[in-house]
Design an enzyme around this catalytic site. Structure first.
Site, PDB file in Angstrom:
ATOM      1  N   GLU A   1      76.506 -40.532  12.568  1.00 18.81           N
ATOM      2  CA  GLU A   1      77.150 -39.364  13.167  1.00 18.81           C
ATOM      3  C   GLU A   1      77.271 -39.524  14.676  1.00 18.81           C
ATOM      4  O   GLU A   1      78.271 -39.101  15.274  1.00 18.81           O
ATOM      5  CB  GLU A   1      76.395 -38.079  12.833  1.00 18.81           C
ATOM      6  CG  GLU A   1      77.108 -36.847  13.368  1.00 18.81           C
ATOM      7  CD  GLU A   1      76.620 -35.554  12.751  1.00 18.81           C
ATOM      8  OE1 GLU A   1      77.116 -34.503  13.214  1.00 18.81           O
ATOM      9  OE2 GLU A   1      75.777 -35.560  11.838  1.00 18.81           O
ATOM     10  N   SER A   2      76.286 -40.139  15.305  1.00 19.07           N
ATOM     11  CA  SER A   2      76.365 -40.355  16.753  1.00 19.07           C
ATOM     12  C   SER A   2      77.570 -41.222  17.088  1.00 19.07           C
ATOM     13  O   SER A   2      78.349 -40.898  17.998  1.00 19.07           O
ATOM     14  CB  SER A   2      75.077 -41.015  17.249  1.00 19.07           C
ATOM     15  OG  SER A   2      73.983 -40.160  17.031  1.00 19.07           O
TER      16      SER A   2
END
Length: 143
Positions: A66-67
């Site tokens: 997700e980062s």
């Protein structure tokens, strides 16, 4: 050392540098190695990110994915716009107990209002550990 594309929003670069990519990625030891809308790479230590029996936590795979997906989408969105995750899923294929994992983020679709990325997490030998798919909505930043 992270490489930033020349057209990257200076405000986004400042936020990335000041926060280490955000509080959670910083705590997890995530290092951003390459960043662009189309292709990004990061690595993360297994140590400190394991679950009770010593395997890299499945949630750590997702945080890494997700980062990368969020930052890649924010780069695509451009200055004055933001990216917000609206969907994420992960399939874990293999476990790891030590070393580093490397995530490679590839754009699947870069539109005006949505960006979708696939993030593949591999161990140091190149074995696929997990596949994460993320979609971000792209919006104008509220003033």
């Amino acid at each position: 050392m992270t490489t930033y594309p020349a057209h990257l929003d200076p405000e986004l670069i400042e936020r990335l540098v000041d926060s280490g990519g955000g509080a959670l990625p910083h705590k997890m030891g995530i290092e951003f190695l390459e960043l662009s809308a189309e292709h990004s790479v990061a690595r993360m230590p297994v140590e400190g990110n394991t679950q009770v029996i010593g395997l890299l936590h499945g949630g750590a795979h997702v945080v890494l994915g997700e980062s990368l997906g969020s930052i890649s989408s924010a780069i695509h969105a451009g200055p004055g716009r933001i990216a917000m995750g609206i969907e994420i899923n992960a399939t874990h294929s293999r476990a790891v107990t030590s070393g580093y994992v490397v995530a490679t983020c590839t754009a699947l679709s870069l539109g005006r209002t949505l960006a979708t990325h696939e993030i593949v997490v591999r161990d140091e030998e190149g074995n696929r550990l997990s596949t994460v798919r993320m979609t971000n909505i792209l919006k104008d930043r509220a003033e």
